[in-house]
Design an enzyme around this catalytic site. Structure first.
Site, mmCIF file in Angstrom:
data_model
loop_
_atom_site.group_PDB
_atom_site.id
_atom_site.type_symbol
_atom_site.label_atom_id
_atom_site.label_comp_id
_atom_site.label_asym_id
_atom_site.label_seq_id
_atom_site.Cartn_x
_atom_site.Cartn_y
_atom_site.Cartn_z
ATOM 1 N N ASP A 151 0.733 -1.109 -0.488
ATOM 2 C CA ASP A 151 -0.025 0.524 -0.139
ATOM 3 C C ASP A 151 1.166 1.386 0.143
ATOM 4 O O ASP A 151 1.688 1.063 0.858
ATOM 5 C CB ASP A 151 -1.040 0.425 1.448
ATOM 6 C CG ASP A 151 -2.368 1.235 1.367
ATOM 7 O OD1 ASP A 151 -1.732 1.972 0.287
ATOM 8 O OD2 ASP A 151 -2.624 1.029 2.307
ATOM 9 N N ASP A 338 -2.404 5.702 -5.260
ATOM 10 C CA ASP A 338 -2.402 4.750 -3.827
ATOM 11 C C ASP A 338 -2.909 3.341 -4.831
ATOM 12 O O ASP A 338 -3.783 3.415 -4.901
ATOM 13 C CB ASP A 338 -3.850 5.872 -2.622
ATOM 14 C CG ASP A 338 -3.857 5.651 -1.758
ATOM 15 O OD1 ASP A 338 -3.000 3.640 -1.901
ATOM 16 O OD2 ASP A 338 -5.121 5.280 -0.728
#
Length: 451
Positions: A151, A338
């Protein structure tokens, strides 16, 4: 040139329909303080026995093959990179969704807003959505392998700990099997507006991914988690953002550890996302190198607007429906790339502006932004983001998500509202564009992906 197109609207969206909302328990409490967002609490050294010794009770599944496997799994072996040379390696990634089904768009919206501490409308509250992709990561010596979300929008490393009695679905880290384990024992906790949470304490140990070994990394071990995390198929998260994004004060993130200690010749990684192959892989993370076979043309290097998230400036956004029709949108400003978010998330005004270009699209009071499922056929083209003076496209067909149950002809939109200070470019953007994350030079390189 302003586009004038009329789509045949699907059946009416019923205003009387409502989603069943989950009961939302109060946030958990650590040392008398409620957790809001993610908070870190210093713990007196005598308050947690892990600061002095390894927990003495065994994992309830200590003898299970899944928990005793400390050797790399050959079925998820590192894919060699023939172009990067020494010091580079590929990690195949696997999507959470299975059997060809996409992750629920409603759940994706909720998870995106929760992750970035934004307000979630009560009508959307439901279980936390799983992050898009995970890879195999080892913790300890020899490495105990875990499925962790990779992430770029987070900075911490956390996974299920041995003391977590409710983490039965997850593999749990066993400190007694690691020769490099170091007790630390500071408490951490994460909690979201729908009542989902995880909490535990910190340790230090070696983290291994592919050919890369990073010693003395702070890792959070969860001792408790809500059902939303319990039912997730992954064991935790590996954050790839800057240390300023870490919610544990003073912690050097995994990525910054790589930079500060020269664990890679070049502290970069590249992300390529595609459709699932026969092995259920849906792309890869390439550490230490760039794979020119994965993109078209040349990389456009863009400096980070703020070296904290992977945040860049959007020069312009437009809809391009054919070779000569371009509809400019009044959307610009900062955006973060992201990998831990599925959708494209904008402010309320920006999402309204985008959907102005999709005839018949509407912001339904129950389902949020939806559009006719025949939009791709009537309006073939792209949503285009101009970054660093170069256009990067996302096909209109990728902006339409799954059909809305009970509303024939309507599909969820991949562009949603709720962001505040920046736009979030998630999986929807990354499926069309190869991105290189360059930590040393605080920049990203972007080019259209080859599929």
């Amino acid at each position: 040139m302003m586009l004038s197109v009329t789509l045949a609207a699907p059946q009416s969206v019923f205003s009387g329909m409502s989603l069943q909302e989950l009961e939302t328990p109060a946030a958990p409490i650590l040392n008398g303080l409620p957790i809001s967002g993610m908070q870190f609490l210093e713990d007196n050294i005598e308050d947690h026995m892990s600061t002095q010794q390894v927990p003495q009770h065994d994992n309830e599944n200590d003898d299970d093959d899944d928990n005793s496997n400390t050797q790399p799994d050959n079925s998820l072996a590192v894919v060699p990179n023939m172009q990067g040379g020494n010091g580079s390696f590929k990690i195949p990634i696997t999507p959470h969704r299975s059997h060809g089904n996409r992750v629920s768009t409603m759940a994706a919206r909720v998870r995106a807003l929760q992750k970035h501490m934004l307000n979630v409308p009560g009508k959307w509250l439901q279980v936390v959505e799983k992050l898009p992709y995970y890879g195999e990561v080892g913790v300890g010596t020899p490495p105990q392998l875990f499925k962790l979300d990779l992430d770029t929008g987070s900075g911490d490393v956390w996974l299920a700990g041995q003391e977590c009695t409710v983490c039965s679905r997850h593999k749990k880290f066993n400190p007694k099997r690691s020769s490099t384990y170091k007790a630390e024992g500071r408490k951490w906790g994460i909690s979201y507006g729908d009542g989902s949470f995880a909490s535990g304490y910190t340790i230090r140990d070696t983290v291994t991914i592919g050919n890369l070994t990073v010693p003395n990394q702070v890792v959070g071990l969860a001792t408790n988690e809500s059902r939303a995390y319990q039912i997730d198929i992954v064991d935790g998260l590996l954050g790839l953002a800057y240390s300023g994004v870490s919610f544990i004060p003073g912690v050097t993130t995994f990525l910054d550890n790589i930079l500060e200690n020269d664990y890679l010749a070049e502290p970069i990684f590249s992300v390529y996302i595609t459709e699932k192959d026969k092995n259920d892989y849906a792309g890869e993370y390439l550490f230490g190198a760039i794979d020119k076979t994965r993109y078209s043309g040349e990389l456009t290097w863009v400096p980070l607007h703020k070296p904290k998230f992977w945040e860049v400036m959007l020069d312009d956004v437009s809809l391009n429906f054919d070779s000569f029709t371009k509809m400019g949108l009044d959307i610009k400003g900062s955006a973060i790339i992201d990998t831990g978010t599925t959708l494209i998330v904008m402010s309320d005004d920006q999402a309204t502006e985008f959907h102005r270009g999709i005839p018949s699209a509407q912001n339904n009071e129950i389902y949020g932004w939806i559009m006719p499922c025949n939009t791709e056929t009537v309006l073939p083209g792209n949503l285009t983001f101009t970054i660093g003076g170069v256009d990067f496209a996302v096909p209109v067909k990728n902006l339409m998500r799954e059909p809305v149950k009970g509303l024939d002809g309507w599909c969820f939109s991949a562009v949603t509202s709720g962001a505040s200070n920046f736009i979030i470019l998630g999986d929807v953007f990354l499926r069309s564009n190869y991105v290189v994350f360059d930590r040393r030079n605080a920049r990203v390189g972007i080019a259209p992906s080859k599929h």
